[in-house]
Scaffold this motif. Structure first.
Motif, PDB file in Angstrom:
ATOM      1  N   ARG A  21       0.823  -1.206   0.000  1.00 51.73           N
ATOM      2  CA  ARG A  21       0.000   0.000   0.000  1.00 51.73           C
ATOM      3  C   ARG A  21       0.861   1.261   0.000  1.00 51.73           C
ATOM      4  NH1 ARG A  21      -5.186   1.669   1.122  1.00 51.73           N
ATOM      5  NH2 ARG A  21      -5.392   3.653   2.209  1.00 51.73           N
ATOM      6  N   PHE A  24       1.781   3.311  -3.238  1.00 47.58           N
ATOM      7  CA  PHE A  24       0.795   4.080  -3.998  1.00 47.58           C
ATOM      8  C   PHE A  24       0.632   5.463  -3.376  1.00 47.58           C
ATOM      9  CE2 PHE A  24       0.121  -0.263  -5.023  1.00 47.58           C
ATOM     10  CZ  PHE A  24      -0.372  -0.285  -6.322  1.00 47.58           C
ATOM     11  N   LEU A  27      -2.890   7.171  -2.319  1.00 52.38           N
ATOM     12  CA  LEU A  27      -3.690   6.592  -1.248  1.00 52.38           C
ATOM     13  C   LEU A  27      -3.438   7.252   0.100  1.00 52.38           C
ATOM     14  CD1 LEU A  27      -3.426   2.789  -2.114  1.00 52.38           C
ATOM     15  CD2 LEU A  27      -5.287   4.373  -2.660  1.00 52.38           C
ATOM     16  N   HIS A  28      -2.425   8.089   0.169  1.00 49.79           N
ATOM     17  CA  HIS A  28      -2.059   8.697   1.446  1.00 49.79           C
ATOM     18  C   HIS A  28      -2.531  10.141   1.569  1.00 49.79           C
ATOM     19  CE1 HIS A  28       0.249   5.080   1.986  1.00 49.79           C
ATOM     20  NE2 HIS A  28       0.835   5.308   0.830  1.00 49.79           N
ATOM     21  N   TYR A  38     -10.433   4.768  -0.995  1.00 53.85           N
ATOM     22  CA  TYR A  38     -10.678   4.716  -2.442  1.00 53.85           C
ATOM     23  C   TYR A  38     -11.253   3.353  -2.812  1.00 53.85           C
ATOM     24  CZ  TYR A  38     -10.060   5.208  -7.463  1.00 53.85           C
ATOM     25  OH  TYR A  38     -10.282   5.281  -8.816  1.00 53.85           O
ATOM     26  N   ASN A  41     -12.133   1.250  -7.742  1.00 50.03           N
ATOM     27  CA  ASN A  41     -11.067   0.633  -8.524  1.00 50.03           C
ATOM     28  C   ASN A  41     -11.533   0.019  -9.831  1.00 50.03           C
ATOM     29  OD1 ASN A  41      -8.625   0.835  -6.624  1.00 50.03           O
ATOM     30  ND2 ASN A  41     -10.250   0.084  -5.287  1.00 50.03           N
ATOM     31  N   SER A  45      -7.778   2.257 -11.471  1.00 52.45           N
ATOM     32  CA  SER A  45      -6.942   1.911 -10.328  1.00 52.45           C
ATOM     33  C   SER A  45      -5.962   3.046 -10.031  1.00 52.45           C
ATOM     34  CB  SER A  45      -6.149   0.631 -10.618  1.00 52.45           C
ATOM     35  OG  SER A  45      -5.207   0.872 -11.647  1.00 52.45           O
ATOM     36  N   GLN A  46      -5.417   3.011  -8.835  1.00 50.06           N
ATOM     37  CA  GLN A  46      -4.326   3.926  -8.513  1.00 50.06           C
ATOM     38  C   GLN A  46      -3.007   3.367  -9.044  1.00 50.06           C
ATOM     39  OE1 GLN A  46      -4.884   6.893  -7.702  1.00 50.06           O
ATOM     40  NE2 GLN A  46      -7.080   6.514  -7.432  1.00 50.06           N
ATOM     41  N   TYR A 396      -4.642  -3.231  -2.722  1.00 55.64           N
ATOM     42  CA  TYR A 396      -4.039  -2.274  -1.793  1.00 55.64           C
ATOM     43  C   TYR A 396      -5.036  -1.701  -0.791  1.00 55.64           C
ATOM     44  CZ  TYR A 396      -5.543   0.552  -5.851  1.00 55.64           C
ATOM     45  OH  TYR A 396      -6.240   1.092  -6.899  1.00 55.64           O
ATOM     46  N   ASN A 397      -6.311  -2.067  -0.911  1.00 54.32           N
ATOM     47  CA  ASN A 397      -7.280  -1.658   0.104  1.00 54.32           C
ATOM     48  C   ASN A 397      -7.083  -2.484   1.373  1.00 54.32           C
ATOM     49  OD1 ASN A 397      -9.485  -1.143  -2.584  1.00 54.32           O
ATOM     50  ND2 ASN A 397      -8.825   0.479  -1.194  1.00 54.32           N
ATOM     51  N   GLU A 401     -10.209   0.060   6.129  1.00 51.42           N
ATOM     52  CA  GLU A 401     -10.985   0.915   5.234  1.00 51.42           C
ATOM     53  C   GLU A 401     -12.420   0.408   5.089  1.00 51.42           C
ATOM     54  OE1 GLU A 401      -8.263   2.982   1.907  1.00 51.42           O
ATOM     55  OE2 GLU A 401      -8.322   0.804   1.777  1.00 51.42           O
TER      56      GLU A 401
END
Length: 417
Positions: A21, A24, A27-28, A38, A41, A45-46, A396-397, A401
């Motif tokens: 994670r 990316f 995502l922060h 997020y 997806n 996607s990121q 990456y989730n 979350e």
């Protein structure tokens, strides 16, 4: 070109998802003064830092056009571009000269429609598509049907979101010349048995087009094992840049299909008496491509390959189970699509609340989901709804979350009464 580093993994081979994670950057960030969650997806996607750095490196170090210049920069750009094609081919277990690089699934399917279907179909022929298709796998066939006199037929689904395979196979009559089907539904998450479907179609002489947009980013895809004629996918859903993707096609099709767009690079020789076209796949790649994008897509393939698509699929299945259970505790919430072994996509409605209102209020809580019709109008018509919300997960989730999302959904559910 130097290979980007892959994601971190523990010595035992199990993936350290927290370290993944961290790869990316987006995502922060915060949204509305809250940490971003997020869950959109399936839309896009990121991107990991290695993809961003690869594109930046192209523009900083060897920005030049491909397949035209003999100078050093041009050679480096061409090598990087063609190397991305080779990486994609290895990733999908196909030959590089069977991959047409393009802007994504929409372009790829239109290429098949106009270059394969349009010259071949005639009045009385039929194109078979499933109810769950994205508009990109419906509208091109309608346009071809209008111009050729062919018809578009629909293969229906069951209420749980699975294809009615008996009805599908029964619909494969002699008039059907082409079958278009999604590998994974973008709204329901249904994973279609494309290998069995393509096998049945091949036995009847039907050409198959598989939309792999929601499959390639989330599971291991071996195209030869599927047995289709065409397979289309998009780069921006698989951690790559927007404006990238590819069409895989059997070499025999590529050799007999006429060019879709004319211009530079797709030619071998031009005179006013006639033109000799380049060999495929370059025959279908007119003009200057998205070079930086494909450099980035090559880096994305390396990233996913190092992570391992089996690990990606297992991680997302784990997250999906958590998400489904969390949503099941919310009063008045209805999930569309309950197929077994589905992908990590959950379309849902909440009684008394419009999908757009839910998504807008969730955004204020820092949660990004999609609302609307998801380019799947015929599918929503089947369920008798105007719009839905969709939460779609990626590897990456996190479980944390999901808890934040469920709490935010309960809160906005209360606000909407």
């Amino acid at each position: 070109m130097a290979q980007p580093a892959g994601p971190a993994a523990a010595a035992t081979g199990s993936v350290d998802w927290a370290r993944v994670r961290a790869d990316f950057p987006l995502l922060h960030r915060a949204v509305h003064d809250r940490p971003l969650v997020y869950f959109d997806n399936a839309n896009t996607s990121q991107k990991p830092a290695t993809v961003i750095e690869a594109m930046d490196g192209y523009y900083r170090r060897y920005n030049a056009n491909v397949s035209r210049a003999v100078h050093q920069l041009g050679s480096e750009a061409t090598e990087a571009y063609e190397d991305a094609r080779r990486r994609l081919a290895r990733f999908l277990n196909v030959r590089a000269d069977e991959l047409v690089l393009c802007s994504g699934t929409t372009f790829a399917i239109n290429l098949v429609a106009y270059s394969w279907a349009l010259p071949r179909l005639k009045p009385g022929d039929a194109i078979l598509v499933s109810r769950m298709e994205h508009h990109a796998n419906i509208v091109p066939w309608q346009l071809v049907a209008e111009r050729t006199g062919a018809s578009v037929r629909v293969a229906e689904i069951r209420r749980d979101g699975t294809l009615d395979l008996d009805a599908l196979y029964a619909a494969m009559t002699p008039e059907v010349k082409l079958l278009a089907v999604a590998h994974v539904s973008n709204l329901l998450g249904t994973v279609n048995p494309v290998r069995a479907i393509c096998r049945e179609a091949a036995r009847r002489g039907i050409v198959t087009v598989v939309d792999g947009s929601q499959a390639v980013p989330h599971r291991k895809v071996d195209i030869p094992a599927i047995g289709c004629d065409f397979y289309a996918f998009t780069g921006h859903k698989m951690c790559g840049p927007t404006g990238t993707g590819a069409l895989w096609a059997r070499r025999g099709h590529l050799e007999t299909m006429p060019p879709f767009i004319g211009g530079g690079e797709m030619i071998r020789e031009v005179s006013f008496e006639g033109t000799v076209y380049n060999d495929p796949p370059h025959k279908f790649e007119a003009g200057t491509p998205n070079i930086a994008g494909f450099v980035g897509l090559g880096a994305a393939v390396d990233y996913l390959d190092a992570l391992g698509m089996e690990a990606v699929e297992a991680r997302e299945a784990e997250l999906l189970a958590h998400l489904t259970a969390a949503l099941g505790d919310i009063a008045g919430l209805r999930i569309l699509g309950t197929a077994p072994d589905k992908a990590a996509v959950v379309a849902f409605l909440v009684e008394g609340a419009h999908a757009h209102d839910l998504a807008t209020l969730l955004d204020l809580e820092g949660v990004a989901i999609r609302s609307g019709q998801h380019c799947a109008h015929p599918l929503l018509q089947f369920y008798g709804v105007a719009a839905t919300c969709r939460a779609s997960l990626a590897f990456y989730n996190t479980h944390e979350e999901i808890e934040v999302f469920a709490a935010a959904l309960r809160k906005v559910r209360g606000l909407l009464g």
